[in-house]
Design an enzyme around this catalytic site. Structure first.
Site, short mmCIF file in Angstrom:
data_model
loop_
_atom_site.label_atom_id
_atom_site.label_comp_id
_atom_site.label_asym_id
_atom_site.label_seq_id
_atom_site.Cartn_x
_atom_site.Cartn_y
_atom_site.Cartn_z
N HIS A 167 -3.74 15.82 0.79
CA HIS A 167 -3.74 14.86 1.79
C HIS A 167 -3.15 15.46 3.08
CE1 HIS A 167 -3.71 11.96 -1.72
NE2 HIS A 167 -4.11 11.06 -0.65
N HIS A 168 -3.12 14.56 4.31
CA HIS A 168 -2.68 14.99 5.47
C HIS A 168 -1.29 15.22 5.38
CE1 HIS A 168 -0.93 11.30 5.69
NE2 HIS A 168 -2.00 10.45 4.92
N LYS B 168 1.90 12.76 4.65
CA LYS B 168 2.16 12.13 3.60
C LYS B 168 3.36 12.64 3.08
CE LYS B 168 0.00 10.57 -0.69
NZ LYS B 168 0.36 8.93 -0.25
N GLY C 267 0.66 -1.23 0.07
CA GLY C 267 0.12 -0.04 0.04
C GLY C 267 0.95 1.19 0.12
#
Length: 238
Positions: free
Chosen positions: A135-136, A139, A75
């Protein structure tokens, strides 16, 4: 099914909960503090390892998993310059590897929608194409693997676009990807087609990490007992 987790951050914890709820056993958890556990009997007993770590550590995690003959569901993004090595291990050494830039069912529907819209928009050159992804702040890679997959889907179907570029469109054949890192945003991706007279856009907004975690566990279930290089297209049959 026996599952090993590689990486035990927020995604690892979410995957653990979903895997246990679906009747699976977590037999090994490997994080930064115990890399020696790749050599353990517990890790080697796993039917599959689910890996969400960092771009810098990913390829070594895959090598060590292959050495232990444990299939991998990967992932992590940002390591794709090593993809040929992984595919070679699958083709020549009988290893098993499942890769997706995003495991969410909704995002994979979005991938399909993106390619379909791109085929239509190939016939309308008055529309330029750009992307935005958010994104957060944790990342590490930019653009996201999901954004790259979306850009590749456009490039495959729109003849006037040849490359993606971070932040700027250096040539008319580029797709500019604008990246934002803020707060704890799970992931927002938007494709924008803009002409002088109007704008057409499609957008996917992840509410939380549960969709990603469930997709990763489903991928592990799909991978169990299979050989070779696999992906979401194999599992979902889109």
């Amino acid at each position: 099914m026996n599952i090993a987790l590689i990486g035990y951050g927020k995604m690892g914890h979410e995957i653990e909960k979903i895997a246990i709820s679906r009747g699976h056993n977590i037999v090994s958890i490997i994080d930064v503090n115990n890399p020696e556990d790749f050599e353990s009997a517990a890790f080697k007993s796993a039917d599959v390892a689910i890996e969400f770590s960092t771009p810098d550590s990913a390829i070594n995690n895959y090598r060590r998993s292959f050495a232990a003959n444990v299939p991998v569901v990967a992932g992590t993004t940002g390591w794709l310059d090593h993809m040929d090595e992984v595919k070679k291990a699958c083709a020549e050494e009988g290893k098993t590897f499942f890769y997706a830039s995003n495991y969410s069912l909704g995002v994979n529907i979005f991938f399909t929608l993106n390619r379909y819209l791109a085929k239509i928009m190939n016939n309308y050159p008055s529309y330029d194409i750009r992307m935005e992804e958010t994104h957060h702040i944790h990342k590490l890679d930019a653009p996201s693997g999901t954004a790259i997959t979306l850009a590749e889907g456009i490039i495959e179907n729109v003849e006037r676009k040849e490359n993606w570029n971070l932040e700027t469109e250096e040539k008319e054949s580029d797709i500019a990807i604008h990246c934002i890192r803020e707060g704890e945003v799970p992931g927002i991706h938007e494709i924008i087609y803009e002409s002088e007279v109007d704008t057409i856009s499609i957008k996917h907004d992840s509410k939380n990490r549960k969709g990603l975690a469930l997709g990763a566990v489903l991928a592990a279930e799909f991978t169990n007992g299979k050989k070779g290089f696999l992906g979401m297209k194999d599992m979902l049959n889109f």
